[in-house]
Design an enzyme around this catalytic site. Structure first.
Site, PDB file in Angstrom:
ATOM      1  N   GLU A  47     -16.696  49.175  30.638  1.00  0.00           N
ATOM      2  CA  GLU A  47     -17.982  48.476  30.620  1.00  0.00           C
ATOM      3  C   GLU A  47     -19.095  49.436  30.179  1.00  0.00           C
ATOM      4  O   GLU A  47     -19.171  50.575  30.646  1.00  0.00           O
ATOM      5  CB  GLU A  47     -18.245  47.945  32.029  1.00  0.00           C
ATOM      6  CG  GLU A  47     -19.493  47.125  32.204  1.00  0.00           C
ATOM      7  CD  GLU A  47     -19.615  46.562  33.617  1.00  0.00           C
ATOM      8  OE1 GLU A  47     -20.491  45.721  33.847  1.00  0.00           O
ATOM      9  OE2 GLU A  47     -18.805  46.976  34.495  1.00  0.00           O
ATOM     10  N   LYS A 116     -21.446  39.331  29.992  1.00  0.00           N
ATOM     11  CA  LYS A 116     -20.896  39.280  31.346  1.00  0.00           C
ATOM     12  C   LYS A 116     -21.361  38.008  32.042  1.00  0.00           C
ATOM     13  O   LYS A 116     -22.541  37.655  32.003  1.00  0.00           O
ATOM     14  CB  LYS A 116     -21.355  40.513  32.121  1.00  0.00           C
ATOM     15  CG  LYS A 116     -20.679  40.711  33.471  1.00  0.00           C
ATOM     16  CD  LYS A 116     -21.045  42.075  34.036  1.00  0.00           C
ATOM     17  CE  LYS A 116     -20.352  42.369  35.351  1.00  0.00           C
ATOM     18  NZ  LYS A 116     -20.652  43.749  35.826  1.00  0.00           N
ATOM     19  N   CYS A 168     -15.815  43.302  34.396  1.00  0.00           N
ATOM     20  CA  CYS A 168     -15.886  43.781  35.770  1.00  0.00           C
ATOM     21  C   CYS A 168     -15.937  42.678  36.828  1.00  0.00           C
ATOM     22  O   CYS A 168     -14.924  42.091  37.171  1.00  0.00           O
ATOM     23  CB  CYS A 168     -17.070  44.727  35.919  1.00  0.00           C
ATOM     24  SG  CYS A 168     -16.904  45.826  37.363  1.00  0.00           S
ATOM     25  N   LEU A 366      33.546  40.707  48.610  1.00  0.00           N
ATOM     26  CA  LEU A 366      32.110  40.753  48.859  1.00  0.00           C
ATOM     27  C   LEU A 366      31.510  39.392  49.185  1.00  0.00           C
ATOM     28  O   LEU A 366      30.724  39.257  50.129  1.00  0.00           O
ATOM     29  CB  LEU A 366      31.398  41.339  47.635  1.00  0.00           C
ATOM     30  CG  LEU A 366      31.285  42.861  47.548  1.00  0.00           C
ATOM     31  CD1 LEU A 366      30.753  43.268  46.187  1.00  0.00           C
ATOM     32  CD2 LEU A 366      30.383  43.394  48.647  1.00  0.00           C
ATOM     33  N   ASP A 367      31.831  38.378  48.391  1.00  0.00           N
ATOM     34  CA  ASP A 367      31.179  37.078  48.555  1.00  0.00           C
ATOM     35  C   ASP A 367      31.472  36.444  49.909  1.00  0.00           C
ATOM     36  O   ASP A 367      30.565  35.955  50.591  1.00  0.00           O
ATOM     37  CB  ASP A 367      31.614  36.122  47.436  1.00  0.00           C
ATOM     38  CG  ASP A 367      31.024  36.517  46.089  1.00  0.00           C
ATOM     39  OD1 ASP A 367      30.075  37.316  46.064  1.00  0.00           O
ATOM     40  OD2 ASP A 367      31.515  36.023  45.059  1.00  0.00           O
ATOM     41  N   GLY A 466      33.726  20.602  62.062  1.00  0.00           N
ATOM     42  CA  GLY A 466      32.810  21.574  61.480  1.00  0.00           C
ATOM     43  C   GLY A 466      32.541  21.306  60.014  1.00  0.00           C
ATOM     44  O   GLY A 466      32.938  20.274  59.463  1.00  0.00           O
ATOM     45  N   TRP A 481      33.370  30.909  36.879  1.00  0.00           N
ATOM     46  CA  TRP A 481      34.488  31.698  37.400  1.00  0.00           C
ATOM     47  C   TRP A 481      34.842  31.202  38.801  1.00  0.00           C
ATOM     48  O   TRP A 481      34.695  31.875  39.797  1.00  0.00           O
ATOM     49  CB  TRP A 481      34.139  33.175  37.380  1.00  0.00           C
ATOM     50  CG  TRP A 481      35.283  34.090  37.688  1.00  0.00           C
ATOM     51  CD1 TRP A 481      35.464  34.841  38.801  1.00  0.00           C
ATOM     52  CD2 TRP A 481      36.433  34.344  36.868  1.00  0.00           C
ATOM     53  NE1 TRP A 481      36.647  35.542  38.737  1.00  0.00           N
ATOM     54  CE2 TRP A 481      37.264  35.263  37.552  1.00  0.00           C
ATOM     55  CE3 TRP A 481      36.844  33.881  35.613  1.00  0.00           C
ATOM     56  CZ2 TRP A 481      38.464  35.726  37.037  1.00  0.00           C
ATOM     57  CZ3 TRP A 481      38.042  34.347  35.094  1.00  0.00           C
ATOM     58  CH2 TRP A 481      38.843  35.253  35.805  1.00  0.00           C
TER      59      TRP A 481
END
Length: 648
Positions: A47, A116, A168, A366-367, A466, A481
């Site tokens: 500015e 401005k 600004c 992992l899953d 369940g 997959w």
């Protein structure tokens, strides 16, 4: 060569001398020359950078104002020698009032002036003592013998890039002008600023800029006054900050006695794709008469395609793991949040259907490990007995002692009800029924095992009252997959929006708060185990012979492709270009191309599995649920994308 929608921008902080326009011009031209040599196309300065921000009542002096005008002409003449558009700040008189302005300079000319809008007049600021608020109308100002656009609402068009300008305080108000500019098409907002330093203010400023770039779905380039401004009452330490769509790309060091420049390569295509995707961004298709936007059309449209493609994003980091937080502290926090979302979604489902039992297949991979951990957390949330979680390990033809042992240890240590139901005999009977040769290890051989396991889980869920908890992740859904009506099916999929590259970190997150050393050791071994469906016989030494990534490709590549396709809608050629940058030194170009083609082939051909995927909670910005984020015909042609990928 294509530039893939990138444009190089810069925020600069020159050294200044308050009231010394000639010195300030010399500093500006030096930085512009440097930026031009580095391929910068758009650049912003602080500015009132021609005069200095802290001139105070010197702004009333006609000598300073006239010098600013003559200095502006020098900058305009200089601009003919460079190919960089730059924006500077200066005081200008218009209709007997003085304005704090930004002037856009390019190609030997001044292209427009933005005054401005909001003038701070509180605490240490008293700008209304000198300046008037900006003009919103479609006005013009005579400057250097030409009538130029003069308005707070200008949109500039440069080489097919549209940008707007704030000064600004405009950023700090409840509804900044940039909100309107962005909706009118501005891809980039430049801010010329003079922000003084106060304790705690800098972190707030960074958040403010990032948030505004996110709200407006734009790039925000911010330059603030620094060394040389008066320190009579305030300290100006200089800030050059560039953010894009909520992400901080770069930020300069403060309190430097040297001139500074921060450069970034902005992805304008990413911004525009995001705007098209989020329809609430475009809920004002016609601007009202009091929101006139002037778009100067006199810019010379230059082809900025680089002869050397490798330079296009030299000033941009490409994250090879877009789903994973890089900062370790933030990653732990993110993992805790994600696991809580997963568990909360499951807890709400169990509560809604009045169910107090869950059945889940545990493979030692992992899953299924993550799914079990999430289920345990959900049961703890509801105050349910963990014994009501029935974990079933179902060893088959490819199950190894390592995964079987890890599955059993994990179930026992977590306090769920463990069961073991081998599937070999049942599958062999099925092979006999359908006349499948057990020595023929084809899709039938593999899928029969997956469907047998799913049958066991579904029937056990019926028997115990369940629900079956799904374990498949986002990456597997993207590639298809999974076995249709096998592990593709469940009653609630807790991992449905978790990419494979994030699963490991989520499991690590559970390790941090775990008290049992045996559970920690088991989880660590699961993390270290190669990813495999274990549907083919093990190797002679008893180790896993069937490794998923040997067949479908590295998950880190596929997750990178998936994020680029779903989150940003990039073309195959751009994804390839970015992947080559992100994985430089890890995979060669031919390898990346091979797996990119594989990704598109599988992504299109396997949509039918996603069209009927089970319910599952969304945790991030990317998901494949046909009820929410991704709707695609199962018979859509992939030819357009495959052809582009094959011709890379």
């Amino acid at each position: 060569m294509k530039n893939f929608g990138f444009i190089r921008v810069a925020a600069a902080k020159p050294l200044v001398k308050v009231g010394d326009v000639d010195y300030n011009i010399s500093q500006i031209t030096e930085l512009v020359t440097d930026a031009n040599n580095k391929g910068v196309k758009l650049m912003v300065f602080p500015e009132l950078s021609l005069t200095g921000y802290t001139c105070a009542d010197l702004f009333f002096q006609s000598s300073l104002l006239e010098k600013a005008i003559s200095g502006l002409k020098k900058l305009a003449d200089f601009s003919a020698s460079v190919d960089t558009l730059f924006i500077v700040g200066l005081p200008l008189t218009y209709r007997n009032a003085l304005y704090n302005c930004a002037a856009v300079i390019y190609g030997g000319e001044i292209r427009g002036v933005v005054p401005k809008t909001f003038l701070p007049n509180y605490n240490e600021f008293y700008e209304r003592r000198w300046f008037a608020e900006g003009v919103k109308s479609d006005a013009s100002i005579n400057l250097l013998g030409k009538d130029l656009p003069f308005s707070t609402q200008l949109i500039f068009d440069f080489a097919d890039i549209k940008f707007g300008i704030e000064i600004c305080e405009d950023l700090w108000v409840p509804v900044p002008p940039s909100c309107e500019m962005a909706k009118a098409g501005a891809d980039i907002i430049f801010n010329l600023s003079a922000t003084d330093e106060l304790a705690g203010k800098h972190s707030y400023l960074l958040d403010l800029i990032c948030q505004q770039s996110a709200r407006c779905r734009c790039a925000y380039v911010y330059s603030s006054a620094g060394s040389g401004e008066s320190s009579t009452d305030l300290a100006f330490a200089g800030n050059c900050i560039i953010a894009e769509n909520g992400n901080l790309l770069c930020s300069s060091a403060r309190f430097s006695l040297n001139a500074q420049i921060e450069i970034a390569d902005i992805d304008v295509e990413l911004i525009r794709n995001d705007r098209r995707h989020h329809n609430t961004f475009r809920d004002e298709p016609i601007l009202a008469s009091d929101k006139i936007v002037a778009i100067p059309s006199s810019f010379r449209h230059t082809d900025f395609s680089n002869a050397d493609n490798s330079d296009i994003i030299a000033y941009r980091n490409v994250n090879p793991a877009p789903f994973v937080e890089k900062d370790e502290t933030m990653l732990r926090q993110r993992c805790e949040e994600i696991s809580s979302i997963q568990a909360w979604g499951l807890a709400q489902r169990l509560k809604a259907i009045g169910c107090k039992n869950a059945v889940i297949g545990i493979s030692g991979g992992l899953d299924s490990t993550l799914a079990l951990l999430v289920t345990v957390k959900a049961f703890d949330m509801l105050g349910l007995d963990r014994k009501n979680i029935i974990g079933i390990t179902m060893p088959g033809f490819g199950t190894t002692a390592r995964t079987h042992g890890n599955a059993w240890n994990l179930m026992e240590e977590l306090g769920v009800t463990p069961l073991e139901i081998p599937i070999n005999k049942a599958v062999e009977v099925h092979f006999n029924d359908i006349q499948q040769d057990p020595e023929k290890h084809d899709a039938t051989y593999e899928n029969s095992q997956a469907r047998e396991r799913t049958q066991i889980l579904m029937d056990m869920a019926n028997k115990t009252g369940g629900i079956v908890i799904g374990t498949g992740d986002l990456s597997e859904l993207a590639l298809g997959w999974c076995t249709y009506n096998g592990d593709q099916m469940s009653m609630y999929g807790v991992n449905a929006s978790i990419p494979k590259t994030l699963v490991r970190d989520l499991v690590k997150g559970y390790m941090i708060g775990e008290e049992s050393q045996k559970v920690k050791d088991t989880l660590q071994d699961i993390i270290d185990t190669p990813i495999s469906p274990e549907l083919l016989p093990a190797a002679k030494d008893g180790t896993i012979a069937q490794k998923t990534e040997d067949f479908v490709g590295p998950y880190e590549l596929h997750d990178f492709f998936l994020h680029a396709v779903l989150r940003h809608s990039f073309s195959p050629s751009k994804i390839f270009f970015l992947a080559c940058k992100a994985f430089e030194g890890v995979y060669d170009r031919e390898t990346i191309k091979k797996w990119l083609i594989t990704f598109y082939r599988r992504f299109f051909s396997q949509q039918f599995k996603r069209s009927c995927m089970p319910d599952g909670v969304k945790v991030g910005s990317v998901c494949l649920s046909p009820r929410g984020d991704w709707r695609m015909p199962s018979d859509a042609s992939s030819a357009l994308w495959i052809n582009e990928a094959e011709n890379l």
